[in-house]
Design an enzyme around this catalytic site. Structure first.
Site, short mmCIF file in Angstrom:
data_model
loop_
_atom_site.label_atom_id
_atom_site.label_comp_id
_atom_site.label_asym_id
_atom_site.label_seq_id
_atom_site.Cartn_x
_atom_site.Cartn_y
_atom_site.Cartn_z
N ASP A 63 -67.50 37.36 -32.81
CA ASP A 63 -67.16 38.59 -33.53
C ASP A 63 -68.28 39.05 -34.46
O ASP A 63 -69.25 38.34 -34.68
CB ASP A 63 -65.84 38.40 -34.31
CG ASP A 63 -65.79 37.09 -35.09
OD1 ASP A 63 -66.85 36.46 -35.27
OD2 ASP A 63 -64.70 36.70 -35.52
N ASN A 132 -53.93 32.74 -41.32
CA ASN A 132 -52.82 33.42 -40.64
C ASN A 132 -52.82 33.15 -39.14
O ASN A 132 -52.11 33.80 -38.38
CB ASN A 132 -52.86 34.94 -40.90
CG ASN A 132 -54.14 35.59 -40.37
OD1 ASN A 132 -54.95 34.94 -39.69
ND2 ASN A 132 -54.32 36.87 -40.64
N HIS A 134 -55.46 33.51 -37.09
CA HIS A 134 -56.36 34.30 -36.24
C HIS A 134 -57.47 33.44 -35.63
O HIS A 134 -57.91 32.46 -36.22
CB HIS A 134 -56.89 35.55 -36.95
CG HIS A 134 -57.93 35.35 -38.01
ND1 HIS A 134 -57.95 36.10 -39.16
CD2 HIS A 134 -58.99 34.52 -38.11
CE1 HIS A 134 -58.98 35.73 -39.90
NE2 HIS A 134 -59.63 34.78 -39.29
N GLU A 139 -56.25 39.21 -35.11
CA GLU A 139 -55.25 39.06 -36.16
C GLU A 139 -53.85 38.97 -35.54
O GLU A 139 -53.65 39.30 -34.37
CB GLU A 139 -55.31 40.28 -37.10
CG GLU A 139 -56.64 40.43 -37.86
CD GLU A 139 -56.77 39.49 -39.06
OE1 GLU A 139 -56.28 38.34 -38.99
OE2 GLU A 139 -57.37 39.92 -40.06
C1 GLP Z 1 -63.24 34.42 -40.16
C2 GLP Z 1 -63.81 34.47 -38.72
C3 GLP Z 1 -63.14 33.44 -37.84
C4 GLP Z 1 -63.00 32.17 -38.64
C5 GLP Z 1 -61.98 32.36 -39.71
C6 GLP Z 1 -61.87 31.20 -40.68
O1 GLP Z 1 -62.87 35.63 -40.71
N1 GLP Z 1 -63.84 35.72 -38.07
O2 GLP Z 1 -63.91 33.25 -36.65
O3 GLP Z 1 -62.58 31.12 -37.80
O4 GLP Z 1 -62.12 33.60 -40.35
O5 GLP Z 1 -62.94 31.16 -41.57
P1 GLP Z 1 -63.34 29.88 -42.39
O6 GLP Z 1 -63.95 28.91 -41.43
O7 GLP Z 1 -64.34 30.36 -43.40
O8 GLP Z 1 -62.09 29.33 -43.00
#
Ligand code: GLP
Length: 256
Positions: A63, A132, A134, A139
């Site tokens: 992404d 959440n 995702h 989402e």
């Molecule tokens: C982000 C990314 C995801 C990631 C998630 C968790 O917004 N787009 O790919 O897995 O949220 O992030 P973190 O690893 O900082 O907890």
């Protein structure tokens, strides 16, 4: 689903790094799907330290934010170059990250899907998980058949990602993300989650119903998915003892 629970994030990351290292040794021209966020930072550090040959590896990131310059400190382009690509011998032309500044975003999303196909599909997709549920930026209530496309972030995700941007109003509201259908086509998925804050999302993803309300739960439908957790992230799993027992009793030929 294979649930691998380790005492610490460091130990869980070492398992994940070994899984990827084995793939790259067995298949030097592997296609990897990569993730961003705080979770895989240590993984990329460990992979760098392993001094693997990345010269024939192709990567596709999950992404990117829409509207951020690739050079912006919080773009996922910057993240990937800083945390991994600049430390390894990957060929620049083999790196693919969605273009958040494309003039025609739907067209660039379709092209991204074509590029994944043309590369022969993703051998192993690295995933994190949002609190959440995702995956990528899919989402809750994302279509379980979705492909690479534009998504609007939830207010919860905007709040959580504000820590990277200094304040919530600086977080872009729109993103490009591989779809859940895209992720399901990877031949292997490797999800990492650390910390108590992820425990609910992990329990719902692993032991809850398959539902777009927790997009990661769709991995229950995937034939080869490994989930590497530290103890706090595994804290709400009802069958944690069983997962530990399975991992401790693996036959040698299955061990990584
Ligand atoms: C982000 C990314 C995801 C990631 C998630 C968790 O917004 N787009 O790919 O897995 O949220 O992030 P973190 O690893 O900082 O907890």
């Amino acid at each position: 689903m294979e649930i691998i629970i380790q005492p610490t994030a460091e130990a869980a990351t070492r398992v994940a790094a070994r899984i990827i290292a084995r793939l790259l040794r067995e298949k030097p021209d592997a296609v990897l799907g990569l993730a961003t966020g705080s979770t895989p930072v240590l993984l990329y550090h460990d992979l760098t330290a392993l001094k693997l040959d990345w010269s024939r590896v192709t990567t596709f990131n999950l992404d990117e934010y829409i509207g951020l310059d690739a050079a912006h400190p919080q773009s996922y382009h910057t993240f990937m170059w800083e945390n991994l690509f600049q430390h390894i011998n990957i060929a620049r032309e083999n790196v693919h990250i969605p273009d958040g500044n494309a003039k025609d975003i739907p067209k660039s999303c379709a092209k991204y899907e074509q590029q994944i196909k043309a590369a022969g599909g993703i051998d192993l997709q690295v995933l994190g998980i949002g609190t959440n549920g995702h995956i990528g930026f899919n989402e809750p209530t994302s279509s379980l058949a979705s492909r690479t496309r534009i998504k609007t972030l939830t207010q919860q995700t905007l709040k959580e990602n504000a820590r990277f941007f200094g304040s919530e109003d600086r977080v872009p509201h729109h993103v490009i993300t591989m779809g859940i259908g895209t992720i399901l086509e990877a031949r292997q998925n490797l999800l990492l989650a650390f910390g108590q804050g992820k425990a609910r999302a992990i329990a719902d993803a692993v032991e809850g119903p398959v539902s777009s309300l927790n997009p990661a739960s769709v991995l229950q439908m995937h034939p080869v998915t490994q989930i590497c957790l530290d103890e706090p992230a595994a804290g709400q799993l009802k069958r944690a003892d069983y997962y530990r027992w399975v991992y401790d009793n693996k036959p040698d030929w299955q061990r990584v």
